[in-house]
Design a protein around this motif. Sequence first.
Motif, PDB file in Angstrom:
ATOM      1  N   ARG A 118       3.653   5.677  -5.735  1.00  0.00           N
ATOM      2  CA  ARG A 118       3.757   5.629  -7.285  1.00  0.00           C
ATOM      3  C   ARG A 118       2.555   6.233  -7.856  1.00  0.00           C
ATOM      4  N   TYR A 119       1.320   6.086  -7.223  1.00  0.00           N
ATOM      5  CA  TYR A 119       0.423   6.983  -7.696  1.00  0.00           C
ATOM      6  C   TYR A 119       0.664   8.394  -7.763  1.00  0.00           C
TER       7      TYR A 119
ATOM      8  N   ASP B 124       0.296  14.614 -11.903  1.00  0.00           N
ATOM      9  CA  ASP B 124       0.596  15.706 -12.132  1.00  0.00           C
ATOM     10  C   ASP B 124       0.128  16.898 -10.822  1.00  0.00           C
ATOM     11  N   ILE B 125       0.024  16.453  -9.733  1.00  0.00           N
ATOM     12  CA  ILE B 125      -0.653  17.363  -8.735  1.00  0.00           C
ATOM     13  C   ILE B 125       0.535  18.297  -8.345  1.00  0.00           C
ATOM     14  N   LEU B 126       0.075  19.623  -8.248  1.00  0.00           N
ATOM     15  CA  LEU B 126       1.007  20.624  -7.914  1.00  0.00           C
ATOM     16  C   LEU B 126       1.220  20.421  -6.249  1.00  0.00           C
TER      17      LEU B 126
ATOM     18  N   PRO C 254       0.845  -1.263   0.063  1.00  0.00           N
ATOM     19  CA  PRO C 254      -0.257  -0.083   0.143  1.00  0.00           C
ATOM     20  C   PRO C 254       0.742   1.170  -0.058  1.00  0.00           C
ATOM     21  N   ILE C 255       1.952   1.433   0.860  1.00  0.00           N
ATOM     22  CA  ILE C 255       2.806   2.519   0.657  1.00  0.00           C
ATOM     23  C   ILE C 255       3.530   2.716  -0.471  1.00  0.00           C
ATOM     24  N   TYR C 256       4.037   1.675  -1.094  1.00  0.00           N
ATOM     25  CA  TYR C 256       4.593   1.726  -2.514  1.00  0.00           C
ATOM     26  C   TYR C 256       3.496   2.196  -3.755  1.00  0.00           C
TER      27      TYR C 256
END
Length: 442
Positions: free
Chosen positions: A10-11, A16-18, A4-6
């Motif tokens: 990765r997500y 492209d979240i600022l 879950p952490i990885y």
Amino acid sequence: MNAPIYNFLRYYGNSDILRGHMPGHKGIPPFGITADNAYKYDITEIKGADSLFEANGIILESEKNTARLYGSGAAVFSAGGSTNCIQAMLGAMKLENRRIIAVRNVHRAFLNACALLDLDVKWIMPDYTSGILSGTLDLSLVETVLAETPNACFYVTSPDYTGRLADIPALSELCRRYGALLLVDNAHGAHLHFFPKSLHPIALGADMCCDSAHKMLPALTGAAVLHVADEKYKPVIKQSMSMFASTSPSYLIMMSLDLCNVYIEKRIKHDIDVNLRYIHDFRLSFSDRLIFAEGEPFHIAVKAAESGYNGSELAELLRKNGAECEYADKDTLILLMSPVNRAEDFCSLGKKLLNALDSAEKKTRQTIRAVPMLPKKAMSIREAAFSPCEEIQAENANGRICASVKVPCPPAIPIAASGEIIDENCINIFKSYGISSVNVVK
């Protein structure tokens, strides 16, 4: 098996979240070090790799580079963030049997270190202006407390969580007058030395300060530096730090501090100069709709309630528009930028914030209602922190003694410290910050 952490990293890393939050690298790897090849740089103290707490090779050389860049007497690396630096500073003060005077809006790492070291604290309450996050200091009160406290040290957080800067030169002069040492939690200010005029605590007269490099510079989370004005304290600091830190400090984190030196030498002054113009224009573009807190400019702290908005609601709307803030509550919204940001970041953030404001429910302008006051003390910090405890609903805690401090990070600022009696004012502030349960002594 699910990882879950990885999966989340990765997500988030591929989105492209600022990033209006720390770390200061903003997801942009410096000098070609990427997640694809990071593992091959992850080593331990093999021959030639030096050893952090007994440094006499490559780590020592890099620490000397940092001290030279900042103009400090000595610099000590931490792979355990400013938490380990705070522990080391207070450990050094215990060795000198100094009394601890501290401004109340400390990070919980300070309280935890006091519990571990069995230190008592004489608190100074600031004149709060943004809930528990920020406040101004009455220098005459500071002088009064210093005058009545021999062999002391004075501990202050600057910049605070909203970016407000304390008057370090004035505090330094007062400390020298009364034979006290000035310790600064400069976790949010690793970039301040490289402004057109240095605002770094060491340059302004502090005796010791910690910099969380990962907050404002392109370093990995956990990368920090402890600066001392007088090199004589370096062996004491190393000894004190080693008592709390892992015996296996991360070479990836230390490598990122090393690479920060290269970035500082080659680019930071240019990047700060450019970003100061971007930030000025950004603030100006919203001056008719938002009230900003005063402070060092990379902390874009919006006084949401005073601007007629709910800060938590704005944060959620920003999130839906593809931007993540550093911190938000109903009164405040904090966007944390760094010298590595580019013009397109501010253009994008401006559009996203404008969309959020247009979608938000406009409210009557409000002022901060909860005014922190110093609770009564019933036990020492250490005694309370290590007493048998129970977790209860905050609304039922009136009259109970605070055990280990349970506050979310960020901002991790205590409302009631270990050993203090929780009162109605504390409970109102707990509610204001969405803290539903607290740890109390059984």
